[in-house]
Design a protein around this motif. Structure first.
Motif, PDB file in Angstrom:
ATOM      1  N   ASP A 218      -2.374  -5.456  47.738  1.00 10.92           N
ATOM      2  CA  ASP A 218      -3.618  -6.051  48.204  1.00 10.92           C
ATOM      3  C   ASP A 218      -4.061  -5.559  49.571  1.00 10.92           C
ATOM      4  N   GLY A 219      -3.345  -4.613  50.127  1.00 10.23           N
ATOM      5  CA  GLY A 219      -3.828  -3.917  51.301  1.00 10.23           C
ATOM      6  C   GLY A 219      -3.596  -4.621  52.623  1.00 10.23           C
ATOM      7  N   THR A 220      -3.706  -3.829  53.687  1.00 15.99           N
ATOM      8  CA  THR A 220      -3.675  -4.329  55.062  1.00 15.99           C
ATOM      9  C   THR A 220      -4.953  -3.895  55.752  1.00 15.99           C
ATOM     10  N   ARG A 221      -5.657  -4.874  56.288  1.00 12.46           N
ATOM     11  CA  ARG A 221      -6.880  -4.555  57.035  1.00 12.46           C
ATOM     12  C   ARG A 221      -6.496  -4.383  58.495  1.00 12.46           C
ATOM     13  N   LEU A 222      -6.603  -3.156  58.987  1.00 13.81           N
ATOM     14  CA  LEU A 222      -6.174  -2.813  60.339  1.00 13.81           C
ATOM     15  C   LEU A 222      -7.388  -2.603  61.232  1.00 13.81           C
ATOM     16  N   SER A 223      -7.426  -3.340  62.319  1.00 10.32           N
ATOM     17  CA  SER A 223      -8.497  -3.189  63.313  1.00 10.32           C
ATOM     18  C   SER A 223      -7.871  -2.752  64.622  1.00 10.32           C
ATOM     19  N   ILE A 224      -8.421  -1.703  65.188  1.00 10.01           N
ATOM     20  CA  ILE A 224      -7.924  -1.194  66.465  1.00 10.01           C
ATOM     21  C   ILE A 224      -8.952  -1.537  67.540  1.00 10.01           C
TER      22      ILE A 224
END
Lengths: 113, 116
Positions: free
Chosen positions: B109-115
């Motif tokens: 189901d994924g990882t939502r990565l915000s930098i």
């Protein structure tokens, strides 16, 4: 030219409509074809898997492959709001042991109640 | 039945910080494993794939690396994150060693990565 072309949409239809989603490809060696459905913020889930040409039906979904035209389609009958998602096609020639698939960009579908 | 787990689901990291995303598969042996990145409204970009323990192939040069320390564990890492590393990261598996028959891939189901 991309190996697999898919209209990104968005495609908006009323509930109950028949939906046609399509992909074209350039590699005549492709013989395994898949359709995935991806809801927002979720991973893609496999909907249909077909080999070579012809049709395959599963409930309201029908996958069609025309290898002579290098064209595949996914038909959704009696579309429902719950069908609103992004649909990705994927394909492979089946060679090697990497299992890599070539994906289309995805078509966003919205089914309005 | 087979299952795939990815964590965390959401991650916010500062620029220059390290990264470690983990993916595990259950219910199968010697799977092929894949890391993808999906930009908003875009298709899937294959980053790495692995056909066995310690065997990693990179599809695109970038700031990321992958490792497979165990048969059903796949890790995506970075020593220093860039703003451009933001995105939705997906892990997938497929049956390995199937000869000439292509196998579908199955996604987490994924990882939502915000930098930031």
């Amino acid at each position: 030219q991309k190996e697999v072309e898919q209209d990104p949409g968005p495609l908006s239809v009323p509930e109950g409509a028949i939906v046609s989603l399509n992909c074209t490809y350039s590699n005549s060696a492709f013989q395994y074809f898949m359709w995935y459905r991806q809801y927002s913020r979720k991973g893609p889930e496999l909907l249909m898997y077909t080999y070579s040409s012809g049709n395959k039906e599963d409930g309201r979904f029908t996958a069609q492959v025309d290898k002579s035209s290098k064209y595949i389609s996914l038909f959704i009958r009696d579309s429902q709001p719950s069908d609103s998602a992004t649909y990705l096609c994927a394909m492979s020639d089946g060679s090697g042991n990497t299992g890599k698939l070539i994906f289309g960009q995805g078509t966003t579908l919205q089914v309005k109640p | 039945s087979q299952t795939i787990h990815q964590w965390p689901a959401t991650l916010v990291q500062p620029v220059g910080s390290p990264l470690s995303l983990e993916c595990t598969v259950e219910g199968t042996s010697n799977p092929n494993l894949y890391w993808y990145r999906q930009a908003a409204g875009r298709g899937l970009q294959l980053l790495f794939y692995s056909v066995g323990i310690g065997q990693i192939s990179s599809e695109v040069p970038q700031n990321l690396s992958a490792s497979r320390p165990q048969d059903r564990q796949f890790i995506l890492s970075s020593k220093k994150l860039l703003l451009s590393d933001s995105g939705f990261y997906l892990c997938a598996w497929s049956e390995g060693l199937t000869g000439e028959r292509a196998q579908p891939q199955h996604f987490g189901d994924g990882t939502r990565l915000s930098i930031l």
